[in-house]
Design an enzyme around this catalytic site. Structure first.
Site, PDB file in Angstrom:
ATOM      1  N   SER A  81       4.184 -13.530   5.674  1.00 30.94           N
ATOM      2  CA  SER A  81       4.898 -12.597   4.793  1.00 30.94           C
ATOM      3  C   SER A  81       5.297 -11.366   5.581  1.00 30.94           C
ATOM      4  O   SER A  81       4.535 -10.902   6.456  1.00 30.94           O
ATOM      5  CB  SER A  81       3.996 -12.171   3.631  1.00 30.94           C
ATOM      6  OG  SER A  81       4.573 -11.066   2.941  1.00 30.94           O
ATOM      7  N   TYR A 135      -3.879  -9.250  -0.022  1.00 32.35           N
ATOM      8  CA  TYR A 135      -2.851 -10.241   0.347  1.00 32.35           C
ATOM      9  C   TYR A 135      -2.389 -10.014   1.786  1.00 32.35           C
ATOM     10  O   TYR A 135      -2.275 -10.956   2.575  1.00 32.35           O
ATOM     11  CB  TYR A 135      -1.676 -10.106  -0.624  1.00 32.35           C
ATOM     12  CG  TYR A 135      -0.495 -11.023  -0.364  1.00 32.35           C
ATOM     13  CD1 TYR A 135      -0.583 -12.388  -0.613  1.00 32.35           C
ATOM     14  CD2 TYR A 135       0.720 -10.519   0.093  1.00 32.35           C
ATOM     15  CE1 TYR A 135       0.507 -13.235  -0.398  1.00 32.35           C
ATOM     16  CE2 TYR A 135       1.812 -11.342   0.312  1.00 32.35           C
ATOM     17  CZ  TYR A 135       1.699 -12.707   0.061  1.00 32.35           C
ATOM     18  OH  TYR A 135       2.783 -13.526   0.278  1.00 32.35           O
TER      19      TYR A 135
END
Ligand code: NDP
Length: 236
Positions: free
Chosen positions: A131, A145
Site C-alpha cells: 500500500s 495497517y
C-alpha cells in the site's frame, strides 16, 4: 500469449484487485490458481469465467497456506494480494482484530512467499500487494495497517537478496485508493481519500493488475527489491 506455460498462484483472488489480477493472467494464457477465505460464490463465478482454479485456504493460517502453496507444485509467478484493513483509534481497536490483520497481511505474505520460492524455477517472480500508505500516512487511524504494509517492504528487500542468485525477483506493488469492496469510490471515506491525490480519481483494480503483470513479464527481469506505487499521487 505472454504468460502461456506459466503457472500463477494468487493468494486472495476472489474479489477486487486479486480478481483483476486473476482475470488478466488468465487472459494472457497463464494457468492460474487462486485462493480465497470466505467468498466461495465469488470465487466459483471467477473460476467459471476465467478457467482458473479456486482453492479455499485461509492466508492467515500459516500451515493451511503453506500446504496450499506446496500442493500447487512449482509456481512461476506468486502474487500475495490477500489483505485486511483494520482502521481506527489505536486505543480503541480490538487487539484480536489487529493480530488477525498481522497474520493475513504480514505472516501470510512471508510464509507464502518463502514456500513459493522453494520450488520456483529460474526467472520466477514474486509480487506483493502492499500500500502507498507505507510511504505516506496522511490520516490518523492507519498505524496498525501501515505497520503491516511497511513490513512487506523490508521483507521484499531481504528476499530480493536471498532469491536474486536464483534469478527470482520480488517486488511490491503499492496501490492508492482503488475502487473495491475494501475502499469503494462511493464510500464514506472517499472524499477524504481524494483530497491529497494529484489525480483526483479512484484507481481501478485493472490498473493495479496491469502494473503487476508488467513486473511479472520478461521486460522487468532486472527489477527487484523495489516498491512500485500506483496511487494518482496520493503519497507524492
Ligand atoms: P478486497 O477486500 O476488495 O478483497 C480482498 C481479497 O483478499 C478478497 O479476494 C478476499 O477473499 C481475500 N482475502 C482476505 N483475507 C483473506 C484470507 N485470510 N485468506 C485468503 N484470502 C483472503 O480488497 P482489495 O481488492 O481492495 O485489496 C487487495 C489488496 O490491495 C490488499 O492487500 C489491500 O491491503 C491492498 N490495497 C488496497 C487498496 C484499496 O484502496 N482498495 C489501497 C492500497 C492497498 P475472501 O472474500 O474470500 O476472504
Amino acid at each position: 500469449m505472454e504468460f502461456a506455460d506459466r503457472k500463477v498462484f494468487v493468494v486472495g483472488g476472489s474479489r477486487g484487485i486479486g480478481a483483476a489480477i486473476v482475470r488478466r493472467f488468465a487472459a494472457a494464457g497463464a494457468t492460474v490458481v487462486f485462493t480465497y477465505a470466505a467468498s466461495a460464490g465469488a470465487a466459483d463465478r471467477l473460476a467459471a469465467e476465467t478457467g482458473a482454479q479456486a482453492l479455499q485456504a485461509d492466508a492467515g493460517a500459516r500451515d493451511e497456506l503453506i500446504a496450499a502453496v506446496r500442493d500447487a507444485g512449482p509456481i512461476d509467478i506468486f502474487v500475495y494480494n490477500a489483505g485486511l484493513l483494520v482502521l481506527g483509534d489505536p486505543l480503541a481497536l480490538d487487539a484480536d482484530e489487529v493480530d488477525r490483520m498481522i497474520d493475513v497481511n504480514v505472516r501470510g505474505a512471508y510464509f507464502g512467499s518463502v514456500e513459493a520460492s522453494r520450488l520456483m524455477p529460474e526467472g520466477g517472480r514474486i509480487l506483493i500487494i502492499g500500500s502507498d500508505t507505507a510511504d505516506s500516512t496522511p490520516f490518523p487511524g492507519l498505524a496498525a495497517y501501515v505497520l503491516t504494509k511497511a513490513a512487506m517492504q523490508g521483507m521484499a528487500r531481504g528476499l530480493a537478496c536471498d532469491l536474486g542468485p536464483r534469478d527470482i525477483t520480488i517486488n511490491v506493488v503499492q496501490p492508492g485508493p482503488t475502487d473495491t469492496d475494501m475502499n469503494p469510490a462511493n464510500g464514506p471515506r472517499a472524499s477524504g481519500m481524494l483530497e491529497p491525490m494529484a489525480i483526483k480519481r479512484y484507481g481501478t483494480a485493472d490498473e493495479v493488475a496491469s502494473l503487476t503483470l508488467y513486473l511479472a513479464g520478461t521486460q522487468a527481469r532486472g527489477i527487484t527489491g523495489a516498491m512500485h506505487t500506483i496511487d494518482g499521487g496520493f503519497a507524492a
